[in-house]
Each structure stands twice: as C-alpha cells, then as structure tokens.
Scaffold this motif. Structure first.
Motif, mmCIF file in Angstrom:
data_model
loop_
_atom_site.group_PDB
_atom_site.id
_atom_site.type_symbol
_atom_site.label_atom_id
_atom_site.label_comp_id
_atom_site.label_asym_id
_atom_site.label_seq_id
_atom_site.Cartn_x
_atom_site.Cartn_y
_atom_site.Cartn_z
ATOM 1 N N VAL A 1 0.851 -1.195 0.000
ATOM 2 C CA VAL A 1 0.000 0.000 0.000
ATOM 3 C C VAL A 1 0.888 1.246 0.000
ATOM 4 N N PRO A 2 0.901 2.002 -1.100
ATOM 5 C CA PRO A 2 1.618 3.287 -1.090
ATOM 6 C C PRO A 2 0.779 4.329 -0.361
ATOM 7 N N MET A 3 1.364 4.984 0.627
ATOM 8 C CA MET A 3 0.654 5.991 1.413
ATOM 9 C C MET A 3 1.046 7.385 0.945
ATOM 10 N N GLY A 4 0.249 8.386 1.315
ATOM 11 C CA GLY A 4 0.501 9.757 0.896
ATOM 12 C C GLY A 4 1.539 10.441 1.763
ATOM 13 N N GLU A 5 1.531 11.757 1.764
ATOM 14 C CA GLU A 5 2.531 12.595 2.439
ATOM 15 C C GLU A 5 2.665 12.235 3.916
ATOM 16 N N GLU A 6 3.877 11.848 4.330
ATOM 17 C CA GLU A 6 4.185 11.481 5.714
ATOM 18 C C GLU A 6 3.211 10.422 6.220
ATOM 19 N N GLY A 7 2.944 9.428 5.382
ATOM 20 C CA GLY A 7 2.009 8.362 5.747
ATOM 21 C C GLY A 7 2.518 7.522 6.903
ATOM 22 N N SER A 8 1.588 7.125 7.776
ATOM 23 C CA SER A 8 1.927 6.289 8.931
ATOM 24 C C SER A 8 0.824 5.261 9.119
ATOM 25 N N ILE A 9 1.192 3.988 9.156
ATOM 26 C CA ILE A 9 0.204 2.917 9.242
ATOM 27 C C ILE A 9 -0.502 2.939 10.595
ATOM 28 N N LEU A 10 -1.829 2.745 10.567
ATOM 29 C CA LEU A 10 -2.630 2.706 11.790
ATOM 30 C C LEU A 10 -3.161 1.311 12.093
#
Length: 752
Positions: free
Chosen positions: A130-139
C-alpha cells in the motif's frame, strides 16, 4: 530493494502469459508501455501507484487459472528470488476523513483481491503493498482469507504480551511511504479481503488544503467485465474546524456533496466502472481568510486516555493578505559533505541549496558552511544578497561540494551561531542538512539550548533536514524544536531536492515571529508538546498541540511580532469538538515529539508513556513492537452447540513487521561512511563480475528453468549453462573459494 521488487514484478508479468482466464480469454492485453515480448520498457516503473496484491511464486508450474486449466507445458525448476504476479481486484472502497484543524487525513482502504493465477491444488504467499501519501503512517490492517484472519497488533517490547512471536517476518516497509504485508499459504482461487488504515498529512499551497492518495491501478488488475461487476466507492469527510466558509477547489473523481453541517462536509462517489481508477485521488479546498486567523480545538480526556488532562490543538492560518511582509533573513546553510554523501545525495543537496540561494531577496544575508572532518565557508562573514554574491556562491558550491571525510556537527553549528552574532537586523536562521549520526548529539542539544536562551527572543531559528536512515531523526526533530524551526527528511534520493525546497520555503517565509499565548489566568496547567511555539510561515499553517487542566474561556489570543516589529494579536475561538477524535488524530505527532524528549532526557517514564500511546492507538513506536497476529475462525454447528466441549484456545502466534520505525541513528555506519542509508541505494556488489559471466545464459529465470541449475542443481542443463557454471567456479577459485563452489556444484562433500 526497489530494483529487486520491480524485477520480481517483471518476472510475474511474464509468467502471467501462461494464464487462460474464465470465458477462454488469454492473459491481460499488453500495456502500451510493454515491448512485444511482454516485458515492461525500462522507462516504466513497476513500483505500485495504488494499493496492490501480489502472488509470491516460487514454483512456475503452479501458475494456472484456478477455474480453467490451460494445459501449458510443464515447467521445471524453482524461482529464486520469487516472482510477483499482480492479483486482480474485485472490489475497492476508499474512505477519507480530513481534519483541517490538525492538517491530518485518516484513510481507510477496503479491498478484495482473488488469487487468479494459481491452480486450486496449490498455495503460495501473497504480498499486499500500500503506497501511502505525504508522511504516511500505518494505523492498522485486517486481512481475511478463508477461515484465517490476520490483523496488525502492537505489543510491548519487554515480552509481556501473551502472543507467541515466530521468527518469520511478515512485512513492514518496502520503502518509506510503502507499507507491505505477507499473507502465508493462500490457496489458488481464494479471495483476500483487506482493510488497511493509515494517516497522512494534508498538503497546503497558496491558501488551499489538499489530500493526495495514490490510486492509479494498472490495467492488469482489472478482472474480465463480463465475469465480474466492478464497484468503486469513495467517501470523503471534511472537518474544517472553523466557522468560516469552505470553498471547494477541485477533485479528481466525481464526488457529490451529500451533507453540509457547520464545519463538516460529506461527499460520496459510488459507481459501477469498466476499469479501476487510473488517476490518484485528489481533493482540494480553501478556508477563506483575509488575514492571519486561527482557532483552538478542545477535547475532554476519556477513560481510555493515557493522560487525564484535556487535549487541545491550536492552528494559525497565514491568510491571503498580500500586504503582509516576510521577515528579512540572515541565513547560514550548514551542509554535510562527508564521504557517505557521495553520488546522488550530494548532487541533489547542491541543486536544492543553489535554488534556495537564488530565491533569497535583496536585503537578505547569507553564508554557506560545509562540514566533514573539516570546515569550509563560502565567506568569513555574512554576505549581502545580490546577483554577484549569488553567482559566486553557486560557483563555490560546484567546486567545494565534494563528498569525503567524516561527520562533526557541533563545530559547524558553533561557527554558524558566531556568524549570526550580527544579523544586520534580519531574522537569523540556520539550515542544517546531514545524513549521519554522531556520539555527542545530546550534548549538542543542551549546548544549543543554552546558547539560544542567552540570546533571548532574537535567537537564531534552527531548521534541520535528515537524509536517509542513518541519521538520528529524533535528534534533528528535537534540535529544530529547541530552535523554533522546522524539521523534515528524505528517505530516497529522488525526493531530496523537492522536499528540501519545500522545507526551506516554509521555514524562511516568516510573517509572525515570537508567538505567545497567555492562558495562565484560566488554567491550572498548560503544556505544549513542542519545546517552543514556532513562527507563523506564509507558506504553511502553524499547528500546536498539548494538554491542559482547567477551563478555557470562549476566546484566547495569540500575540507575536510582524516584520516591522509591530505587535499583532490574533483572536482564537475555542471550540469543544465531538466529530474529530483529537486523541487519535494527534497521536502520531505527539508520539514523535515525546519520543524525541524521551531520547534527550533518557527518561523511562516518557518512554512508557509513548509505549502506552502506541498500544492504545495501534501506532508503531520505538518502544513497542508491531506484529501480524493470525487467528483461525471456526464455524460452530448450531445443532451441536452446547454439546461439544469447548476447545482450549491455542496460543496466538504472531509474525513481526519490520522497518515501521526510524530508530535512533546509526553511528557505526556514519563513522564508516556507508552510503546505503537510502531505500533506493544499494551497497556495491562484490560479485558483479558474475553478471557478465551469465550474460550468454538461457535467459531470465521466469522464461527457462535451466538457469536455476545454479541454485537447485537441476538435472536438465543446456550447454551454455554448463559453460557458465565452469566460468563461475573458475572465478570462485580465483577468489580462494573453490571449496564452497565445489559444495554448491556437487551437492556437498569433502574435497578429499
């Protein structure tokens, strides 16, 4: 790492040519960017630009349609490394909750893939990326396959959790902003149901907030339209946090406004589509404000909270007042030119600093200091900005930005503070760029804090930028917090220049300095998470969070100084909110700042506080461990319910997820000047000569099993492979490793 991943996907796309899909269709039609052999062109990246799932294939003979056997010729050998075949997606839903008062978006992805490329008699691992957006952090992530369920779980590092940790790794970070999970032993034809949540920063540009989420699906994940109906659903909620009018600026997908209630807006897109989305999801809006404005969001503490004090978030928007002048600047750039910066890092940094110097205006002052084992300065004093000094500085950088030597941060910081002792009435600013860690980082923070305190309100602002994974990002974050500056980082070489320019523009565009908020009359206790409140930038809103005890009035006032040193007072309306879960939205930001404080003070109590927040919110931290927990769901026969003896529950097993945290730097790697601290940079391979040796072999492992004789001693070997094996043995003999080669080629045994 990225090259290995793309090569594995390329092999997987080759293997997918064996498939005969339902309805008698062949493999997916070739993409426009593929050559006539089905291989992607070199210019096309195979890194995911949307949530993807891949079959991890080691046995090419298992590749077949689960419903319609293709009766392809048998393939011998095994694939090492495995090929990655992109899986077809049957359903997708995207939910986005934007909290503008905290500049954060929480994203939830719900998707369903099926293992369309493996016969039903076989199984393989499946990897979700999963590519996340700006400063992405998994929850958090939840995955269901058949009777098995998997979910991410945060546990204590001290081993107090009841789960059993197995050694097998099950995912983590492919590269920064790319989260991955590996689901073991999925049977051909099975569906994979996944729900993945992450948080990311809202972008801000020219008065507009926006959220940008990777959502471009390649054509080969589309199942046949006559067999499967594709339903695409996107939900978007915007909590502006202010009572002012929210103006919609643009959207990438056809969203319909469903609800508008005060500060809350709700949008929906739901449709049956022929193909999945081929563009990123983007939504932008603005909050009208003629001048600097802001507000205070307040949430009462809950029983599940780690702290019994109430939580607040203060935000200040720069507004659209074109008459607001930016402070004149006296800037010193401190740039790490140690040996580990060689290649793309130092070139990208040089380009960014050159652009930043060119953007300085007349009336500003600047200097440039490079450091490794020695210091080199562009000038012995601050230089006034003009065409001549700017050109000279760029020429100096072209000749002096040479990567060599070690890393010493305290010395150049001291030099910069001395240069700024006379800032000519301009706002003094230091911009530090480094890719390494040093032993005396805590001492640097304490020394700099004392120096800045002694200088009073006109003390230099210190902004820090970390390159790669070897520097201590918590040290850089703390140093920026002490210096009322801004921290940012780049973890791959391609993003260095762009992120550095954004960082510089944000930190150097000050319109209100020395912000203070007097709440002592109203509260018993008021604690801000950061060390000091930063200045207000014309390029980005200011967000400050913390805890308090007591009752806040309906209105607070933030005071500061404008560029002409006149005072400004900004009215902040206090709002008790219910729609925005501040404790969850702010958790990652608060954990990062608390971790930096815990590192600096070596305070065990702060470490335990971070660990509690991490476990409570399911967010990875330096003081916890994130694992993938597997459970088996057994169906209970209603007729036998109550008659069967309850089974003793098995001890839950969990697989660790790696790379979700930054760590506290790597001093040994910095000392040795290692250059592989970036996700897209690999250390030089000692056996590159073998790549030339196998050039005449029978081809890629996905095309012919004969290449696998090097690993599995396949009984079927063509003449060219035999020649290459002899060449490899000769090379190993030259390196003094002939015994190892003999064991590899002959299946073990002593040389005598």
């Amino acid at each position: 790492m990225e090259e290995d991943f793309e090569r594995a996907v390329e092999d997987g796309l080759r293997l997918s040519k064996r498939l005969v899909l339902p309805g008698g269709a062949g493999p997916p039609r070739p993409h426009a960017a593929m050559d006539r052999y089905g291989a992607p062109e070199a210019a096309t990246s195979l890194l995911p630009v949307a949530p993807m799932a891949y079959a991890v294939v080691t046995d090419p003979a298992a590749v077949d349609s689960p419903d319609v056997p293709s009766y392809q010729p048998h393939v011998y050998g095994r694939l090492s490394p495995p090929a990655l075949i992109p899986l077809q997606m049957r359903e997708v839903e995207l939910r986005v909750d934007c909290a503008a008062g905290c500049a954060t978006a929480e994203v939830t992805l719900v998707a369903r893939w099926w293992l369309h490329c493996l016969t039903r008699s076989r199984d393989c691992d499946c990897r979700l990326v999963v590519p996340m957006g700006e400063e992405g952090s998994i929850l958090g992530a939840e995955v269901t396959v058949g009777k098995k369920s998997y979910n991410t779980h945060v546990i204590d590092v001290d081993g107090n959790s009841p789960v059993k940790i197995v050694k097998t790794e099950s995912g983590g970070i492919l590269k920064r902003q790319f989260f991955q999970l590996t689901i073991p032993q999925v049977v051909g034809g099975e569906d994979i149901f996944a729900t993945i949540r992450w948080s990311q920063k809202l972008l801000y540009d020219n008065g507009q907030f926006s959220v940008d989420i990777p959502f471009r699906f390649p054509h080969y994940v589309n199942p046949l339209p006559k067999i499967f109906t594709k339903k695409e659903k996107i939900q978007l909620t915007v909590n502006s946090g202010v009572s002012k009018e929210v103006l919609l600026q643009g959207t990438s997908h056809p969203l319909k406004e469903k609800i508008r209630q005060a500060e809350k807006l709700f949008f929906l897109h739901e449709a049956v589509v022929e193909n999945w989305s081929i563009k990123d999801f983007n939504f932008s809006y603005s909050v009208y404000s003629g001048d600097v404005s802001g507000g205070v969001l307040v949430q009462r503490s809950t029983l599940r909270d780690y702290d019994d004090r109430d939580i607040f978030s203060i935000f200040l928007l720069p507004g659209n007042n074109q008459n607001r002048k930016i402070f004149r600047k006296a800037v010193v750039f401190i740039v790490d030119t140690s040996g580990s910066m060689q290649g793309k890092p130092i070139e990208n940094v040089k380009n960014a600093i050159s652009t930043a110097v060119s953007e300085l205006e007349e009336g500003d002052y600047f200097n440039i200091v490079t450091f490794n084992d020695e210091l080199h300065s562009f000038s012995s004093c601050l230089e006034k900005v003009n065409g001549k000094t700017t050109e000279s500085a760029i020429d100096w950088m072209n000749s002096k930005f040479v990567a060599q030597g070690g890393t010493d941060i305290m010395h150049p910081l001291t030099e910069a503070l001395a240069l700024l002792s006379n800032s000519h009435g301009a706002l003094p600013q230091i911009f530090l760029v480094t890719d390494g860690s040093v032993e005396d980082e805590r001492n640097i923070c304490h020394t700099v804090k004392t120096e800045l305190t002694n200088k009073g309100s006109i003390s230099p602002r210190i902004s820090t930028f970390g390159l790669g994974s070897y520097c201590n990002h918590y040290f850089l974050r703390m140093l920026a917090s002490i210096g009322k500056g801004h921290y940012d980082a780049a973890f791959d070489t391609g993003s260095i220049e762009g992120r550095m320019l954004q960082w510089f523009q944000k930190a150097s565009s000050t319109i209100v300095a020395d912000i203070s908020i007097d709440v002592t009359k109203h509260t018993q206790e008021f604690e801000v998470d950061c060390e000091y409140i930063p200045d207000v930038s014309a390029k980005y809103p200011l967000f400050v969070s913390g805890r308090f005890r007591g009752e806040l009035p309906e209105t607070l006032y933030a005071e500061g100084y404008l560029s002409d040193m006149s005072k400004i007072s900004i009215e902040l309306k206090v709002q008790q909110i219910k729609d925005i879960p501040l404790d969850k939205v702010l958790a990652k930001q608060q954990m990062d700042l608390l971790t930096a404080k815990a590192w600096l003070s070596e305070n065990k109590q702060l470490e335990q506080m971070v660990a509690k927040m991490s476990i409570q919110n399911g967010i990875p931290s330096e003081y916890t461990r994130t694992v993938l927990l597997q459970t088996i769901m057994e169906k209970i026969d209603p007729a036998q319910q109550g008659k069967q003896k309850p089974k003793k529950p098995e001890e839950p097993s969990a697989m660790p997820l790696q790379g979700l945290t930054l760590g506290f730097g790597n001093v040994p790697a910095t000392t040795e000047n290692l250059t592989s601290g970036f996700g897209d940079t690999r250390a030089p391979d000692k056996f590159d000569m073998f790549g030339k040796a196998v050039g005449g072999c029978c081809g890629r492992v996905a095309d012919c099993c004969c290449c696998m004789c090097f690993i599995n001693c396949c009984s079927k070997m063509n003449d060219q492979c035999a020649i290459v094996m002899v060449q490899m043995c000769a090379a190993l003999s030259f390196l003094g490793c002939f015994e190892c080669c003999s064991e590899l080629c002959c299946g073990g045994g002593s040389s005598d």
